[in-house]
Design a protein around this motif. Sequence first.
Motif, PDB file in Angstrom:
ATOM      1  N   VAL A 162       0.852  -1.184   0.000  1.00 16.34           N
ATOM      2  CA  VAL A 162       0.000   0.000   0.000  1.00 16.34           C
ATOM      3  C   VAL A 162       0.888   1.234   0.000  1.00 16.34           C
ATOM      4  CG1 VAL A 162      -1.680   1.334   1.345  1.00 16.34           C
ATOM      5  CG2 VAL A 162      -1.864  -1.152   1.249  1.00 16.34           C
ATOM      6  N   ALA A 163       0.513   2.214  -0.808  1.00 17.81           N
ATOM      7  CA  ALA A 163       1.209   3.509  -0.829  1.00 17.81           C
ATOM      8  C   ALA A 163       0.159   4.584  -0.543  1.00 17.81           C
ATOM      9  CB  ALA A 163       1.883   3.747  -2.172  1.00 17.81           C
ATOM     10  N   ILE A 164       0.190   5.112   0.685  1.00 23.02           N
ATOM     11  CA  ILE A 164      -0.739   6.165   1.084  1.00 23.02           C
ATOM     12  C   ILE A 164      -0.141   7.504   0.672  1.00 23.02           C
ATOM     13  CG2 ILE A 164      -1.822   7.331   3.050  1.00 23.02           C
ATOM     14  CD1 ILE A 164      -1.820   4.546   4.450  1.00 23.02           C
ATOM     15  N   MET A 165      -0.948   8.302   0.019  1.00 24.33           N
ATOM     16  CA  MET A 165      -0.483   9.571  -0.538  1.00 24.33           C
ATOM     17  C   MET A 165      -1.015  10.735   0.289  1.00 24.33           C
ATOM     18  SD  MET A 165      -1.450   8.411  -4.407  1.00 24.33           S
ATOM     19  CE  MET A 165      -0.639   9.734  -5.275  1.00 24.33           C
ATOM     20  N   ARG A 166      -0.135  11.654   0.640  1.00 24.76           N
ATOM     21  CA  ARG A 166      -0.534  12.852   1.390  1.00 24.76           C
ATOM     22  C   ARG A 166      -0.126  14.078   0.568  1.00 24.76           C
ATOM     23  NH1 ARG A 166      -2.812  10.094   5.245  1.00 24.76           N
ATOM     24  NH2 ARG A 166      -1.609   8.690   6.523  1.00 24.76           N
ATOM     25  N   PHE A 167      -1.068  15.000   0.414  1.00 25.75           N
ATOM     26  CA  PHE A 167      -0.868  16.183  -0.419  1.00 25.75           C
ATOM     27  C   PHE A 167      -0.768  17.425   0.448  1.00 25.75           C
ATOM     28  CE2 PHE A 167      -2.882  12.963  -2.946  1.00 25.75           C
ATOM     29  CZ  PHE A 167      -2.247  13.044  -4.166  1.00 25.75           C
ATOM     30  N   GLY A 168       0.000  18.404  -0.030  1.00 23.11           N
ATOM     31  CA  GLY A 168       0.131  19.677   0.655  1.00 23.11           C
ATOM     32  C   GLY A 168      -0.983  20.623   0.259  1.00 23.11           C
ATOM     33  N   GLU A 169      -0.974  21.794   0.887  1.00 24.81           N
ATOM     34  CA  GLU A 169      -1.985  22.810   0.554  1.00 24.81           C
ATOM     35  C   GLU A 169      -1.902  23.229  -0.910  1.00 24.81           C
ATOM     36  OE1 GLU A 169      -2.164  26.084   3.273  1.00 24.81           O
ATOM     37  OE2 GLU A 169      -2.095  24.751   5.009  1.00 24.81           O
ATOM     38  N   ASP A 170      -0.714  23.054  -1.508  1.00 27.05           N
ATOM     39  CA  ASP A 170      -0.523  23.377  -2.920  1.00 27.05           C
ATOM     40  C   ASP A 170      -1.022  22.261  -3.840  1.00 27.05           C
ATOM     41  OD1 ASP A 170       1.381  21.433  -2.405  1.00 27.05           O
ATOM     42  OD2 ASP A 170       3.097  22.701  -2.924  1.00 27.05           O
ATOM     43  N   ARG A 171      -1.605  21.206  -3.247  1.00 25.87           N
ATOM     44  CA  ARG A 171      -2.182  20.056  -3.949  1.00 25.87           C
ATOM     45  C   ARG A 171      -1.137  19.163  -4.602  1.00 25.87           C
ATOM     46  NH1 ARG A 171      -6.484  23.675  -7.013  1.00 25.87           N
ATOM     47  NH2 ARG A 171      -4.500  24.277  -7.859  1.00 25.87           N
ATOM     48  N   LEU A 172       0.127  19.345  -4.240  1.00 23.98           N
ATOM     49  CA  LEU A 172       1.210  18.490  -4.725  1.00 23.98           C
ATOM     50  C   LEU A 172       1.444  17.344  -3.739  1.00 23.98           C
ATOM     51  CD1 LEU A 172       3.750  21.207  -5.881  1.00 23.98           C
ATOM     52  CD2 LEU A 172       2.428  19.683  -7.356  1.00 23.98           C
ATOM     53  N   LEU A 173       1.888  16.201  -4.257  1.00 25.17           N
ATOM     54  CA  LEU A 173       2.212  15.063  -3.418  1.00 25.17           C
ATOM     55  C   LEU A 173       3.401  15.431  -2.532  1.00 25.17           C
ATOM     56  CD1 LEU A 173       1.757  12.082  -2.660  1.00 25.17           C
ATOM     57  CD2 LEU A 173       3.303  11.479  -4.546  1.00 25.17           C
ATOM     58  N   ARG A 174       3.217  15.369  -1.234  1.00 26.21           N
ATOM     59  CA  ARG A 174       4.261  15.761  -0.277  1.00 26.21           C
ATOM     60  C   ARG A 174       4.816  14.602   0.518  1.00 26.21           C
ATOM     61  NH1 ARG A 174       6.275  19.947  -2.389  1.00 26.21           N
ATOM     62  NH2 ARG A 174       4.785  21.618  -2.722  1.00 26.21           N
ATOM     63  N   GLU A 175       4.018  13.524   0.646  1.00 29.21           N
ATOM     64  CA  GLU A 175       4.459  12.394   1.455  1.00 29.21           C
ATOM     65  C   GLU A 175       3.871  11.110   0.891  1.00 29.21           C
ATOM     66  OE1 GLU A 175       3.765  10.779   6.002  1.00 29.21           O
ATOM     67  OE2 GLU A 175       3.521  12.916   5.590  1.00 29.21           O
ATOM     68  N   LEU A 176       4.676  10.067   0.904  1.00 27.03           N
ATOM     69  CA  LEU A 176       4.222   8.745   0.476  1.00 27.03           C
ATOM     70  C   LEU A 176       4.589   7.769   1.584  1.00 27.03           C
ATOM     71  CD1 LEU A 176       2.949   7.408  -2.065  1.00 27.03           C
ATOM     72  CD2 LEU A 176       5.261   6.708  -2.682  1.00 27.03           C
ATOM     73  N   GLU A 177       3.584   7.151   2.142  1.00 28.62           N
ATOM     74  CA  GLU A 177       3.778   6.175   3.218  1.00 28.62           C
ATOM     75  C   GLU A 177       3.552   4.788   2.619  1.00 28.62           C
ATOM     76  OE1 GLU A 177       1.368   4.863   7.212  1.00 28.62           O
ATOM     77  OE2 GLU A 177       1.334   6.978   6.633  1.00 28.62           O
TER      78      GLU A 177
END
Length: 171
Positions: A122-137
């Motif tokens: 599983v790759a959980i994706m977290r986006f910043g306020e700028d809507r860009l991918l900032r973190e991948l867990e």
Amino acid sequence: MSPSDELNELFRRFRRSAWRWECQGDYAVDEAKLQRWRDGLPPDLEAKRPWLDFIRDLTATGKSWQRVRMLTEPLTEYLRWLIEQTQVNIDAGEDIRWIPQRQAVELGMPGYDFYLFDDELVAIMRFGEDRLLRELEVSGDPQVVATHRAYRDTVWPHAIRHTDYHAPSSP
């Protein structure tokens, strides 16, 4: 390694299947692409060609690429644009389906995006306020994988195939 680079590496390494839950109403997108759409011009397929070729190549080897996209209520401009851009992805081999936000919430779907690769990772994706991918867990923990497989197995039968989806008229 950036989250995008890490995700691209996962795209290159999976063996059988990639499945995505996509639930943000907006993602970072090149403003020029949106403006073309606003102006009633056709999409720039040449710019999209690398992705479409990637999907064609992997599906030609028997791999599957599926996703369910959640439709906000009301639809964002991004989603209205995306709905009109999706057929070329279908033609390249993606299986893309849609589900209304209300129904996704009723089904207990998470409020974050994720990929499930080969039912093993599983790759959980977290986006910043700028809507860009900032973190991948990324996790191969059996409990985490089982939870996300259950999400997929819950939403997939309820999601509407793109070819069967009829978007509401723009206001």
